[in-house]
Design an enzyme around this catalytic site. Structure first.
Site, PDB file in Angstrom:
ATOM      1  N   GLY A 126     -64.968 -46.873  17.566  1.00  0.00           N
ATOM      2  CA  GLY A 126     -65.177 -47.900  18.565  1.00  0.00           C
ATOM      3  C   GLY A 126     -64.915 -49.265  17.951  1.00  0.00           C
ATOM      4  O   GLY A 126     -65.238 -49.503  16.790  1.00  0.00           O
ATOM      5  N   LEU A 139     -69.893 -42.410  18.596  1.00  0.00           N
ATOM      6  CA  LEU A 139     -68.809 -42.199  17.642  1.00  0.00           C
ATOM      7  C   LEU A 139     -69.354 -42.345  16.227  1.00  0.00           C
ATOM      8  O   LEU A 139     -70.396 -42.948  16.009  1.00  0.00           O
ATOM      9  CB  LEU A 139     -67.696 -43.219  17.885  1.00  0.00           C
ATOM     10  CG  LEU A 139     -67.054 -43.182  19.278  1.00  0.00           C
ATOM     11  CD1 LEU A 139     -66.179 -44.410  19.495  1.00  0.00           C
ATOM     12  CD2 LEU A 139     -66.247 -41.899  19.451  1.00  0.00           C
ATOM     13  N   SER A 140     -68.619 -41.830  15.255  1.00  0.00           N
ATOM     14  CA  SER A 140     -69.118 -41.920  13.887  1.00  0.00           C
ATOM     15  C   SER A 140     -69.304 -43.372  13.466  1.00  0.00           C
ATOM     16  O   SER A 140     -70.237 -43.698  12.725  1.00  0.00           O
ATOM     17  CB  SER A 140     -68.181 -41.198  12.920  1.00  0.00           C
ATOM     18  OG  SER A 140     -66.892 -41.782  12.929  1.00  0.00           O
ATOM     19  N   GLU A 141     -68.432 -44.263  13.922  1.00  0.00           N
ATOM     20  CA  GLU A 141     -68.575 -45.687  13.615  1.00  0.00           C
ATOM     21  C   GLU A 141     -68.117 -46.529  14.797  1.00  0.00           C
ATOM     22  O   GLU A 141     -67.138 -46.195  15.474  1.00  0.00           O
ATOM     23  CB  GLU A 141     -67.725 -46.097  12.402  1.00  0.00           C
ATOM     24  CG  GLU A 141     -67.913 -45.259  11.174  1.00  0.00           C
ATOM     25  CD  GLU A 141     -69.127 -45.626  10.372  1.00  0.00           C
ATOM     26  OE1 GLU A 141     -69.789 -46.621  10.711  1.00  0.00           O
ATOM     27  OE2 GLU A 141     -69.411 -44.911   9.395  1.00  0.00           O
ATOM     28  N   THR A 142     -68.807 -47.629  15.014  1.00  0.00           N
ATOM     29  CA  THR A 142     -68.345 -48.689  15.905  1.00  0.00           C
ATOM     30  C   THR A 142     -68.275 -49.970  15.091  1.00  0.00           C
ATOM     31  O   THR A 142     -69.237 -50.328  14.409  1.00  0.00           O
ATOM     32  CB  THR A 142     -69.291 -48.886  17.102  1.00  0.00           C
ATOM     33  OG1 THR A 142     -69.316 -47.684  17.896  1.00  0.00           O
ATOM     34  CG2 THR A 142     -68.821 -50.041  17.979  1.00  0.00           C
TER      35      THR A 142
END
Length: 263
Positions: free
Chosen positions: A23, A45-48
């Site tokens: 993201g 999500l795993s990362e934003t």
């Protein structure tokens, strides 16, 4: 009401539903840490990544669904992609200011690169039941900056790993990198970080800050083709140079839209 643009970008792949989705939330000014964490949690999500323009470039921060992290590769690459492909940023080299220092994104010859610091690893003796936690015993174990890195014999062993994530929670550090020589590429890897709320990450850009220096010594070379063989898989190209690594790959958009939050 607060309105924020949001993009979902698949990194380290040019195929639908492959690579690592990140993201990206561009902002004119910082919102609260609590609000960024809640957005990242809802994104799932795993990362934003969140970024704000500065005099030198852009300040960037990254959140998993559960915590803020000091460094993230694929969400930085996704942020550079958004700036060059959607926001008409005029330069192909972009400086990101982060809690891990200055990072650079580079667009070159149709690929997208991260210019990140390199981290050397050192072998350790670790009293941990890898056989129980992974189903196979590694040949060697290393301390790789904030991660543990376990080296295996071949690609088949990496592919067959079925982690006990509860057991992996007992490992001290950010996460566990597992790696081995590849069949069609220089090496393969996977990455597990249940303590961050990410049981298995699809393609972990920051892990290659340790993987490229390690395999450079093992293979006697400075340029690489690698695969992270998660369920989604991703292709990563790389180069080691003067204490830095170039981590590159393709990217493609999946979604763009707006977030609406009552102020």
């Amino acid at each position: 009401m607060i309105s924020l643009k949001i993009f979902h970008i698949n990194t380290f792949s040019s195929e639908d539903f492959k690579g690592n989705p990140a993201g990206v939330v561009p902002m004119d000014f910082w919102i609260s840490d609590d609000l960024m964490q809640k957005i990242a949690n809802q994104n799932g999500l795993s990362e934003t990544a969140f970024f704000v323009k500065t005099v030198r470039g852009f300040a960037i921060r990254w959140f998993t669904p559960e915590v803020e992290v000091p460094l993230c590769g694929h969400a930085t690459l996704a942020s550079g992609y958004v700036l060059t492909e959607f926001m008409n940023h005029p330069d192909e080299r972009i400086l990101f200011e982060s809690k891990s220092g200055d990072l650079e994104f580079v667009k070159k010859d149709g690929l997208f690169y991260l210019d990140f610091p390199a981290f050397e690893s050192h072998e350790i003796s670790l009293d941990f039941p890898f056989q129980k936690a992974l189903g196979v015993q590694p040949q060697k174990v290393y301390q790789a900056n904030e991660d543990i890195m376990a080296v295996f014999r071949n690609e088949e062993e990496i592919a067959q790993i079925r982690p006990d994530f509860h057991a992996l929670l007992k490992l001290k550090g950010r996460g566990l990198i597992v790696t081995a020589p590849g069949k069609k590429v220089d090496f393969v890897s996977r990455f597990f970080a249940p303590s961050l709320g990410i049981n298995e990450d699809a393609v972990t850009g920051s892990s290659f800050t340790k993987l490229f220096p390690y395999w450079s010594k093992e293979l006697g070379k400075t340029e690489f083709q690698a695969m992270q063989i998660s369920e989604r898989t991703g292709k990563v190209t790389g180069q080691v140079m003067n204490g830095r690594v170039l981590i590159g790959g393709e990217a493609m958009p999946y979604l763009k839209g707006e977030i609406y939050i009552k102020s």
